[in-house]
Design a protein around this motif. Structure first.
Motif, mmCIF file in Angstrom:
data_model
loop_
_atom_site.group_PDB
_atom_site.id
_atom_site.type_symbol
_atom_site.label_atom_id
_atom_site.label_comp_id
_atom_site.label_asym_id
_atom_site.label_seq_id
_atom_site.Cartn_x
_atom_site.Cartn_y
_atom_site.Cartn_z
ATOM 1 N N ASN A 42 0.885 -1.173 0.000
ATOM 2 C CA ASN A 42 0.000 0.000 0.000
ATOM 3 C C ASN A 42 0.920 1.220 0.000
ATOM 4 O OD1 ASN A 42 -1.570 2.213 0.748
ATOM 5 N ND2 ASN A 42 -2.885 1.007 2.094
ATOM 6 N N LYS A 44 0.325 4.447 -0.386
ATOM 7 C CA LYS A 44 -0.311 5.749 -0.191
ATOM 8 C C LYS A 44 0.558 6.705 0.624
ATOM 9 C CE LYS A 44 -3.757 6.079 2.392
ATOM 10 N NZ LYS A 44 -4.864 5.583 3.130
ATOM 11 N N ALA A 45 1.133 6.201 1.707
ATOM 12 C CA ALA A 45 2.007 7.015 2.564
ATOM 13 C C ALA A 45 3.242 6.172 2.903
ATOM 14 C CB ALA A 45 1.269 7.408 3.837
ATOM 15 N N PRO A 46 4.391 6.816 3.219
ATOM 16 C CA PRO A 46 5.623 6.040 3.475
ATOM 17 C C PRO A 46 5.638 5.413 4.859
ATOM 18 C CG PRO A 46 6.062 8.367 3.738
ATOM 19 C CD PRO A 46 4.619 8.261 3.326
ATOM 20 N N ILE A 47 4.617 4.629 5.144
ATOM 21 C CA ILE A 47 4.531 4.000 6.465
ATOM 22 C C ILE A 47 4.280 2.510 6.305
ATOM 23 C CG2 ILE A 47 3.704 6.068 7.645
ATOM 24 C CD1 ILE A 47 0.863 4.932 7.428
ATOM 25 N N VAL A 113 4.104 0.035 14.103
ATOM 26 C CA VAL A 113 3.739 0.797 12.908
ATOM 27 C C VAL A 113 4.654 2.006 12.885
ATOM 28 C CG1 VAL A 113 1.749 1.710 14.188
ATOM 29 C CG2 VAL A 113 1.902 2.140 11.772
ATOM 30 N N MET A 114 5.268 2.261 11.727
ATOM 31 C CA MET A 114 6.365 3.237 11.686
ATOM 32 C C MET A 114 6.604 3.746 10.278
ATOM 33 S SD MET A 114 8.711 0.045 12.104
ATOM 34 C CE MET A 114 7.465 -1.101 11.560
ATOM 35 N N ASP A 216 4.065 0.509 2.707
ATOM 36 C CA ASP A 216 4.821 0.995 1.553
ATOM 37 C C ASP A 216 6.030 0.121 1.233
ATOM 38 O OD1 ASP A 216 5.641 2.581 -0.488
ATOM 39 O OD2 ASP A 216 6.368 4.228 0.759
ATOM 40 N N ILE A 217 5.772 -1.111 0.830
ATOM 41 C CA ILE A 217 6.868 -2.031 0.523
ATOM 42 C C ILE A 217 6.421 -2.925 -0.634
ATOM 43 C CG2 ILE A 217 6.133 -3.880 2.110
ATOM 44 C CD1 ILE A 217 9.153 -4.099 2.891
ATOM 45 N N TYR A 377 -12.961 0.018 0.413
ATOM 46 C CA TYR A 377 -12.431 0.694 1.601
ATOM 47 C C TYR A 377 -11.268 -0.080 2.223
ATOM 48 C CZ TYR A 377 -16.768 3.442 1.542
ATOM 49 O OH TYR A 377 -17.803 4.276 1.187
ATOM 50 N N LEU A 379 -8.824 -1.232 0.917
ATOM 51 C CA LEU A 379 -7.521 -0.890 0.327
ATOM 52 C C LEU A 379 -6.937 0.379 0.946
ATOM 53 C CD1 LEU A 379 -8.375 -1.534 -3.428
ATOM 54 C CD2 LEU A 379 -7.180 -3.055 -1.842
ATOM 55 N N ASP A 380 -7.708 1.038 1.774
ATOM 56 C CA ASP A 380 -7.292 2.354 2.261
ATOM 57 C C ASP A 380 -6.251 2.276 3.375
ATOM 58 O OD1 ASP A 380 -7.320 5.151 2.537
ATOM 59 O OD2 ASP A 380 -8.847 5.057 4.089
ATOM 60 N N ASN A 381 -6.607 1.685 4.495
ATOM 61 C CA ASN A 381 -5.767 1.773 5.683
ATOM 62 C C ASN A 381 -4.885 0.531 5.868
ATOM 63 O OD1 ASN A 381 -4.712 2.008 8.259
ATOM 64 N ND2 ASN A 381 -6.567 2.910 9.110
ATOM 65 N N PRO A 382 -3.556 0.672 5.748
ATOM 66 C CA PRO A 382 -2.678 -0.504 5.863
ATOM 67 C C PRO A 382 -2.756 -1.163 7.252
ATOM 68 C CG PRO A 382 -1.380 1.532 5.828
ATOM 69 C CD PRO A 382 -2.799 1.906 5.501
ATOM 70 N N ASN A 383 -3.133 -0.378 8.265
ATOM 71 C CA ASN A 383 -3.249 -0.958 9.602
ATOM 72 C C ASN A 383 -4.398 -1.951 9.671
ATOM 73 O OD1 ASN A 383 -1.155 0.617 10.836
ATOM 74 N ND2 ASN A 383 -2.526 2.366 10.611
ATOM 75 N N LYS B 52 11.511 8.596 2.645
ATOM 76 C CA LYS B 52 10.983 9.054 1.363
ATOM 77 C C LYS B 52 10.328 10.400 1.572
ATOM 78 C CE LYS B 52 9.775 4.479 -0.344
ATOM 79 N NZ LYS B 52 8.662 3.634 -0.771
ATOM 80 N N PHE B 54 7.350 12.810 1.240
ATOM 81 C CA PHE B 54 5.920 12.540 1.185
ATOM 82 C C PHE B 54 5.194 13.853 0.999
ATOM 83 C CE2 PHE B 54 1.954 11.664 3.772
ATOM 84 C CZ PHE B 54 1.310 11.011 2.738
ATOM 85 N N ASP B 75 -5.934 12.787 -3.013
ATOM 86 C CA ASP B 75 -5.180 11.531 -3.031
ATOM 87 C C ASP B 75 -5.963 10.546 -3.887
ATOM 88 O OD1 ASP B 75 -4.187 9.010 -2.642
ATOM 89 O OD2 ASP B 75 -3.988 9.170 -0.484
ATOM 90 N N THR B 77 -5.117 7.491 -4.788
ATOM 91 C CA THR B 77 -4.700 6.088 -4.669
ATOM 92 C C THR B 77 -5.886 5.139 -4.823
ATOM 93 O OG1 THR B 77 -3.142 6.882 -3.016
ATOM 94 C CG2 THR B 77 -3.307 4.504 -3.285
ATOM 95 N N ASN B 78 -6.975 5.447 -4.137
ATOM 96 C CA ASN B 78 -8.165 4.602 -4.225
ATOM 97 C C ASN B 78 -9.377 5.458 -4.561
ATOM 98 O OD1 ASN B 78 -6.960 2.030 -3.294
ATOM 99 N ND2 ASN B 78 -6.659 3.151 -1.378
ATOM 100 N N ILE B 80 -11.996 6.637 -3.382
ATOM 101 C CA ILE B 80 -12.702 6.869 -2.122
ATOM 102 C C ILE B 80 -12.662 8.362 -1.815
ATOM 103 C CG2 ILE B 80 -12.716 6.368 0.350
ATOM 104 C CD1 ILE B 80 -11.037 3.922 -0.183
ATOM 105 N N LEU B 406 2.528 8.678 10.469
ATOM 106 C CA LEU B 406 1.571 7.620 10.807
ATOM 107 C C LEU B 406 0.134 8.112 10.751
ATOM 108 C CD1 LEU B 406 3.324 5.848 13.826
ATOM 109 C CD2 LEU B 406 3.587 5.438 11.380
ATOM 110 N N ALA B 409 -2.517 7.392 7.633
ATOM 111 C CA ALA B 409 -2.849 6.012 7.267
ATOM 112 C C ALA B 409 -4.189 5.895 6.555
ATOM 113 C CB ALA B 409 -2.835 5.117 8.506
ATOM 114 N N SER B 410 -5.150 6.723 6.926
ATOM 115 C CA SER B 410 -6.445 6.568 6.256
ATOM 116 C C SER B 410 -6.996 7.914 5.806
ATOM 117 C CB SER B 410 -7.448 5.861 7.172
ATOM 118 O OG SER B 410 -8.131 6.801 7.969
#
Lengths: 444, 470
Positions: A42, A44-47, A113-114, A216-217, A377, A379-383, B52, B54, B75, B77-78, B80, B406, B409-410
């Protein structure tokens, strides 16, 4: 560079899972030591969220050692041979990672988470504590006191939690699912450091763990790094598989509990139900039934009991099929004030019976559409993705089955739903529990 | 030639052994530190994963028809879209006397039918399209959020618009929600932490609307009518106090149109009861509420600072080090880790519009209680007198900076952030600058505010439980 080449070479022996993008479009592979790795990319953000799921939870505790899985979870933050005492917390915090863990009946999970640039550090730390835990007697004793306080805070200070615990005992009887994850207070106080190490050595091994990397990997980098950090860990031979008792005595139990401080009546009914591991063929029909029956404010029970008859202020259904042993199907209700509990019980029973009788092709197709409409939805939050994929894999669900859930739901036929619902209420053990205020009135 | 000879003759076989031993030792030492000594920095330096950049591009848009401002974080990406919105100062504290609980009730009822759709039809539309719509009334503000897939966005916006501008408040739904709120008032008191939260507010904010029960007042709730609810909406949900944040697959141009579509027909302004600043007497008192529970529970409070104060970051960092950073905080290390007295002990900055506080809490079995309190008082004093160390400050800054991403994330979280940026006037460039603000905090700033705000003599405790002779 050398490491890259080496990892690439090892990569050839990986068993790469299905790459068809479905729920998450995740991929999985196994390291030579047996560890499963699930990668959810995912960007979307570098996390990133790293989770390590051990397929051992409170269910695997020896009798009388209740709470040992949970106490071990706490002690995993108390030092290894290399990363002493509480350095783990200090290092992850200083590097901007959020880290925690949780224990359940079937598994125990750890996460960080980082920022993506800190992932390797977290991988090293997780790999290190999988094999090299080193706990001093003093840390052990302090942490045992802490989990004792945790139980007091989370369970005993809250009478509604006390009711839930009793409820589980009636439902699961001799099955280990009847025991609380925290252990009982006297069990906690009698746990020893040896008990903890015994559990650790028995179950904490790469071949009993799942690594989830969500964020992000890409899969290639994930492979390279999981080999680098976890690949060298030795597997444990012959990990004991806890065997579960067969619950085939058909029973209907009713109990009522009056507790001080409780000010409102609640009613909960649970039935033993198939799970992914006991009868995979029926779980999606029951999942659709649960949504139809009582999930959300357009569900049948909500319409009947809250909107039309007005005998309840809320009602809901839930179905848990993600367990190593049996699953359970639960209906909970908050009856309106001053209704007689017996009368409400009849209404609830009647409403469920009507709902089952009213299942039609249209209703079920409509329910399925609601279940599938929000899939994107995920697909949105990697957590969230890490949690969902890990908890399902943690009870043994294959990645293919995780990814294909939408298809399974789509293929449920309304006749399957009727059959599954009937079987649930007619042929399985159920408990109906009522929680009431203690005699002498309420505390206002 | 002569040099070679000289070396050979002077070192001989022992010299060779000497150098071999030295090189071997160095090699062994290198190997030892490389593979056996844990050095987090080396792992990071050698990591194949690098930081990276961002892009956190926030733009302000102005809707073409009504000129409504909103922040947008695009954004793609999706497919949504998430929209968060807030009606400032329309929360529980501004509920008129005699109608305490009306904001909360309106929040529960806004998604219960609007326009031509009754409650069931409205919810059916939301669920069928997987549109998430929710409203909530906090103490200060009235908030809401919408989550939709791009496919269903048109219908989603229409539903939200209808909820805001044509709510039905059908008698049956109003009656149902009243009963739910009345039972919620009772359930609040089923556990000691719930009782404490209510009594704490009464003790601290006596006489101020912040002392209100967040659910409302029983008799007021009973008397609220559909008409009163309609009046509430007309006066409180207006363009004048509206803040909007949009995140997800929306272009700037489209965002303006959407904002007009949803919010354009709200009244330009309304009437909101003014809420004064909360005056709190920080006199160091302690109040014990008796009760027999497995654990006693405590809340404690000192003055704090508002979000846009120039000393906000220094105090924020001081709190982080003291009790805000979870298991690594000073309080947690001393009361939890070193002594095993409690499972959870924490402090945080409470940022209400009309009261800024430094608050904390813990719970423990009664026999541990006095000792935990003693630790809090002594740590509080230490913090006030000595402040923090350079190392603590650096670690805290590292955490705050490295963990910053962090929060992205959403999509829904991002939309919420956009709303708070506007509410607290943090500026359009806040997401880009925030880490600079943290970096700029100096040790002397942290220690100066610590001295001022960590004053044990001001510390008020409100406790519940079986505390014996206390």
């Amino acid at each position: 560079m050398k490491i890259r080449f080496w990892a690439y070479f090892l990569g050839l022996v990986f068993c790469v899972g299905s790459a068809e993008a479905k729920l998450f479009g995740a991929e999985d592979f196994y390291l030579d030591n047996g560890m499963q790795v699930i990668v959810v990319s995912n960007h979307k953000a570098p996390i990133i969220r790293q989770m390590v799921w051990y397929k051992a939870g409170s269910t695997d505790e020896p009798l009388g050692k209740g709470g040992v899985a949970h106490l071990l979870e706490h002690l995993m933050f108390r030092g290894t041979k290399k990363v002493k005492d509480s350095e783990f917390n200090r290092i992850v915090t200083e590097n901007g990672a959020e880290s925690n863990a949780f224990t359940s009946l079937d598994y125990t999970a750890y996460y960080e988470v980082m920022d993506i640039s800190k992932l390797e550090l977290a991988m090293l730390l997780e790999a290190d504590r999988m094999r090299n835990l080193d706990i001093s007697r003093e840390s052990f004793e302090k942490e045992r006191d802490i989990v004792f306080q945790e139980r007091k805070q989370v369970v005993e200070n809250n009478p509604a939690s006390y009711f839930s615990e009793t409820f589980r005992r009636y439902l699961w009887q001799e099955h280990p699912y009847s025991r609380p994850v925290t252990g009982m207070p006297e069990e906690i106080q009698n746990l020893t450091l040896d008990d903890v190490y015994d559990f650790y050595r028995r179950y904490y091994a790469p071949n009993n763990a799942i690594l989830v990397l969500s964020g992000d990997i890409d899969v290639e980098t994930a492979k390279e790094l999981s080999v680098k950090y976890f690949g060298g860990l030795k597997p444990t031979k012959n990990i004991t598989k806890t065997s579960f008792p067969v619950l085939d005595k058909f029973s209907k139990t009713y109990f009522e509990m009056k507790l001080p401080r409780i000010n409102a009546v609640r009613m909960t009914q649970s039935c033993l139900a198939p799970s992914y591991n006991t009868d995979k063929s029926r779980i999606y029909a029951l999942a659709v039934f649960s949504r139809y029956l009582g999930e959300g404010e357009t569900s049948k029970l909500y319409k009947k009991l809250v909107v039309e008859r007005k005998s309840a202020l809320s009602v809901s259904a839930s179905y848990d099929f993600a367990s190593r042993s049996y699953g359970s199907f639960t209906v909970s209700a908050l009856p309106k004030e001053n209704i007689d509990a017996d009368e409400f019980q009849k209404e609830l029973k009647q409403a469920i019976a009507e709902a089952v009788a009213e299942i039609t092709l249209d209703e079920i197709e409509n329910t399925k559409q609601k279940m599938l409409a929000g899939q994107v939805y995920l697909l949105d939050n990697p957590n969230d993705a890490a949690y969902i994929a890990g908890s399902l894999a943690g009870i043994g669900m294959s990645l293919e089955d995780i990814e294909n859930q939408a298809d399974y739901i789509r293929s449920v036929n309304y006749k399957d739903v009727i059959a599954a619902a009937k079987d649930l209420f007619e042929n399985s053990s159920c408990v109906l529990g009522v929680l009431k205020p203690a005699e002498g009135g309420e505390n206002v | 030639m002569s040099r070679r000879g000289y070396r050979r003759s002077s070192s001989g076989i022992f010299g060779k052994i000497f150098w071999v031993v030295v090189l071997l030792s160095l090699g062994l030492y290198w190997g030892y530190t490389r593979y056996f000594v844990f050095d987090p920095q080396r792992i990071l330096d050698e990591s194949v994963l690098k930081e990276k950049s961002f892009e956190t591009n926030v733009v302000e848009i102005v809707s073409p028809k009504k000129g409504i401002k909103a922040y947008l974080f695009e954004d793609n990406t999706n497919p949504i879209v998430s929209i968060s919105f807030m009606f400032k100062d329309a929360g529980l504290a501004s509920d008129p006397d005699g109608e305490v609980g009306i904001a909360n009730m309106a929040a529960a009822l806004l998604s219960d039918g609007a326009g031509d759709l009754n409650a069931q039809q409205f919810k059916e539309e939301l669920e069928k399209r997987a549109v998430g719509l929710s409203f909530s009334a906090g103490m200060d503000d009235f908030g809401g959020s919408l989550l939709t897939t791009s496919d269903n966005q048109k219908e989603a916006y229409a539903l939200l618009k209808s909820a805001l501008t044509a709510p039905r408040f059908d008698a049956e739904d109003v009656a149902r929600v009243k009963k739910q709120l009345l039972i919620a008032l009772k359930q609040q008191k089923e556990h000691p932490a719930g009782v404490l939260a209510l009594d704490f507010a009464k003790e601290i904010y006596a006489g101020h609307p912040y002392s209100r029960n967040p659910v409302g007042i029983r008799n007021d709730i009973v008397n609220i009518t559909p008409e009163k609810l309609k009046t509430f909406v007309k006066n409180h949900l207006t363009r004048n106090n509206l803040i909007v944040g949009i995140a997800g697959a929306v272009s700037e141009e489209r965002a303006g149109v959407i904002v007009d579509e949803i919010f354009g027909e709200l009244p330009a302004n309304g009437r909101i009861t003014f809420v004064r600043e909360a005056k709190i007497d920080f006199d160091g008192r302690e109040k014990n509420i008796p009760g027999k529970f497995p654990q006693a529970v405590s809340s404690f409070v000192n003055p704090g600072l508002p979000r846009n104060d120039k000393d906000f970051y220094p105090l924020y960092i001081a709190n982080h080090i003291f009790g805000g950073s979870g298991l690594s905080s000073r309080l947690s290390l001393s009361a939890r880790e070193d002594e095993g007295l409690t499972y959870n002990i924490y402090t945080y900055l409470s940022l209400m519009t009309r009261a800024s506080l430094l608050k904390g809490g813990f719970s423990s079995t009664p026999e541990n209680f006095a000792r935990v309190q003693e630790i809090i008082r002594s740590e509080w004093n230490k913090m006030g007198q000595n402040g923090v160390t350079r190392k603590e400050l650096d670690e805290a800054k590292n955490y705050l900076i490295s963990s910053y991403n962090l929060r992205f994330a959403s999509i829904a979280d991002i939309a919420d952030i956009l709303v708070y940026m506007q509410k607290d006037n943090l500026g359009l460039d806040f997401l880009k600058k925030r880490n600079e603000y943290v970096k700029a905090v100096r040790l002397e700033d942290v220690n100066r505010v610590s001295k001022k705000f960590f004053n044990e003599k001001n510390l008020i405790f409100v406790n519940i439980g079986n505390l014996g002779e206390n």
